[in-house]
Design a protein around this motif. Structure first.
Motif, PDB file in Angstrom:
ATOM      1  N   VAL A  66       0.854  -1.192   0.000  1.00  0.00           N
ATOM      2  CA  VAL A  66       0.000   0.000   0.000  1.00  0.00           C
ATOM      3  C   VAL A  66       0.884   1.235   0.000  1.00  0.00           C
ATOM      4  O   VAL A  66       2.075   1.167   0.302  1.00  0.00           O
ATOM      5  N   ASN A 108      -7.159  -4.890  -0.795  1.00  0.00           N
ATOM      6  CA  ASN A 108      -6.333  -4.328  -1.856  1.00  0.00           C
ATOM      7  C   ASN A 108      -6.348  -5.162  -3.136  1.00  0.00           C
ATOM      8  O   ASN A 108      -5.726  -4.800  -4.130  1.00  0.00           O
ATOM      9  N   GLY A 156      -0.241  -1.120  -5.922  1.00  0.00           N
ATOM     10  CA  GLY A 156      -0.635  -2.241  -5.082  1.00  0.00           C
ATOM     11  C   GLY A 156      -0.602  -3.533  -5.874  1.00  0.00           C
ATOM     12  O   GLY A 156      -0.131  -3.570  -7.021  1.00  0.00           O
TER      13      GLY A 156
END
Length: 567
Positions: free
Chosen positions: A14, A286, A452
């Motif tokens: 992240v 994510n 990501g």
């Protein structure tokens, strides 16, 4: 001596807003992967992660609401450019919209927080510009979100009253009745959106499933049930007419009219950002959240085009549908080519799907309001950022948005074009918010962007560039009135530039006068219990060498952490 594993924030997939040296850590709780990623972003988990890829997709597809969205915006899609704008115009618009969705999904994978685009703008902006970028993005996104439920519910109310007019041709709905019915639907949605997360996920899964089934059923019912033949017309209009005839619904050249008709596509396809705002309630966020964004946009684009085609091939008289006394072009169109029973059946499916869509819009808007209130973006933020201890959801934010939405509905009394600004505001405000962080990422961050696990690779910059170019083209187009010159009156004016531009001008002035002094962008709300900045040590914690550091000399022992998150 116990050995402790150290995990740095740099290892998390992240992009963090935390300044170097700040280490969020809770010694009483072992963090899972989602909590670690969120901690790296500077936030502690406050919601139960009961959304998955499928249920996040369900919420966003419900917010997308292809069938009710199409029905509510047919006045623009068909009214500005006719069937040509609905067929090949949809394809052209979807290229730009899909690029925006993929650029957003890449940001979501890198920064899976409910602050979404607002957080991304703050992190990616050049030094010193982060708070201002977050301020503009956040307010524009909130304006799009807070007007979504009122515009959807207005469309649902209009279809309900149109159905009543079909049953009783002598009945003509009044503005007052439309307003009261829309407010009633808004209040029902606020009550539903105040439910616990698990119930919300289940409700939206059911609503989205119905939305999809209703869409497929209608796409089949319209060509199968059309009675154009009994009216002396071919069963379907010829392709040369459908694809080649541009209805002169504006005073602009044909090409501009087609671009203006994109408001229907953009507003219909504006719900794909919902998984971003639900990221803090989604497991494996994510990856699951960006996949839900792209899946929503792609699925909506394909099935939306099918719906455009069946309507374009069966419509009898565009002008009559737009000017019908029913006050709802989609209902008027159905009456042109279907029996009354079939018309009411399709309207019933559309109304139920629209009700589910409105609730999904209010859900997404409440998460946006909560995220911004958490960073004290709103006046009285301390009230709107509270999480209800019983439902574990931001109930105050729900009712805050509901109240603002009801005030927006007063535009009903100013006429059709005025209340129509709710739709164009949603389109332009969403596009501005969607694109600011993408623009910063492409033209300022470039190769320094930290993607990501879901990313576009080498295609990231070209896709982002196309997305930005499409939005820069569409923003002024969305503000054009349908008529020009001496024919332009106050009643025919496009009020988008006033209703959207006015608040944004005030918000910008507010920034330079006051907000720049106290608004610093996303706030880190997780406890910093480990290392401080520049080698200093937070009071009562263990230093880099393992020695205990404490401002109070009476302290002699500190519990060692099981896991560290370190920048």
């Amino acid at each position: 001596m116990t050995t402790h594993r150290s995990r740095t924030v740099a290892e998390e997939p992240v992009t963090s807003v935390l300044p170097d040296g700040d280490v969020p850590y809770d010694p009483s709780h072992s963090l899972n992967a989602d909590e670690e990623a969120l901690a790296a972003l500077g936030y502690k988990s406050e919601f139960k992660r009961e959304f998955s890829l499928f249920t996040s997709f369900c919420v966003s597809f419900a917010v997308l609401g292809l069938l009710p969205s199409f029905a509510s915006t047919l006045y623009y899609g068909m009214g500005y450019a006719g069937t040509a704008g609905m067929t090949w115009g949809w394809i052209v618009a979807m290229v730009g919209i899909q690029c925006v969705a993929m650029g957003m999904a890449e940001l979501c994978s890198s920064m899976p927080t409910s602050g979404g685009l607002y957080y991304a703008s703050a992190v990616l902006a050049p030094p010193g510009w982060g708070p201002f970028a977050a301020w503009l993005t956040g307010w524009s996104n909130w304006l799009a979100q807070v007007t979504a439920a009122p515009s959807v519910d207005y469309g649902v109310a209009a279809m309900l009253l149109a159905a009543a007019s079909i049953n009783d041709p002598s009945y003509v709905p009044t503005d007052y009745q439309t307003f009261l019915l829309t407010v009633f639907i808004m209040i029902l949605h606020a009550i539903l959106t105040s439910m616990p997360t698990k119930w919300l996920a289940q409700f939206n899964s059911a609503g989205s499933s119905f939305n999809f089934i209703a869409l497929v059923v209608v796409i089949i019912m319209i060509p199968a049930g059309t009675d154009r033949s009994s009216r002396g017309l071919p069963r379907f209009a010829p392709s040369s007419q459908v694809w080649g005839t541009i209805y002169e619904g504006t005073s602009f050249p044909a090409g501009i009219s087609v671009l203006m008709s994109f408001i229907g596509v953009i507003w219909t396809m504006s719900g794909y950002d919902s998984p971003f705002h639900l990221a803090e309630e989604c497991s494996n966020a994510n990856l699951a959240s960006p996949r839900a964004i792209v899946l929503t946009s792609a699925t909506g684009g394909i099935f939306g085009w099918f719906l455009q085609l069946v309507v374009a091939y069966t419509v009898v008289d565009v002008e009559a549908a737009l000017g019908s006394d029913l006050g709802q072009p989609f209902a008027a169109y159905l009456m042109q080519c279907m029996s009354q029973k079939m018309t009411l059946a399709i309207l019933a499916l559309t109304i139920i799907a629209g009700f589910s869509m409105g609730q999904g819009c209010m859900l997404a808007a409440s998460r946006v309001a909560f995220a911004y209130a958490r960073d004290d973006c709103f006046p009285l933020s301390r009230y709107w950022k509270r999480v209800n201890r019983y439902t574990q959801t931001p109930v105050n934010a729900v009712w805050f948005n509901c109240a603002i939405g009801i005030l927006c509905l007063l535009l009903i009394f100013a006429g059709e074009l005025a209340v129509g600004a709710l739709f164009s505001i949603g389109a332009i405000a969403a596009f501005v918010a969607f694109t600011i962080p993408i623009f910063i990422r492409v033209f300022f961050v470039g190769d320094r962007f930290r993607p990501g696990p879901w990313n576009l690779g080498r295609y990231s910059t070209p896709i982002g560039t196309v997305a930005c170019a499409f939005v820069l083209l569409m923003i002024p187009i969305l503000c054009f009135p349908s008529v020009t010159g001496p024919d332009l009156t106050v009643e025919d004016m496009n009020w988008t530039c006033v209703v959207y531009g006015g608040p944004m001008v005030i918000i910008t002035i507010w920034w330079f006068v006051s907000a720049h002094k106290w608004f610093k962008g996303p706030k880190v709300n997780i406890e910093h219990m480990m290392l401080g900045r520049e080698g200093t040590v937070v009071e009562g914690q263990q230093g880099p060498s393992g020695d205990v550091k404490d401002g109070d000399s009476s302290s002699t022992e500190v519990q060692a952490p099981e896991k560290m998150l370190k920048l």
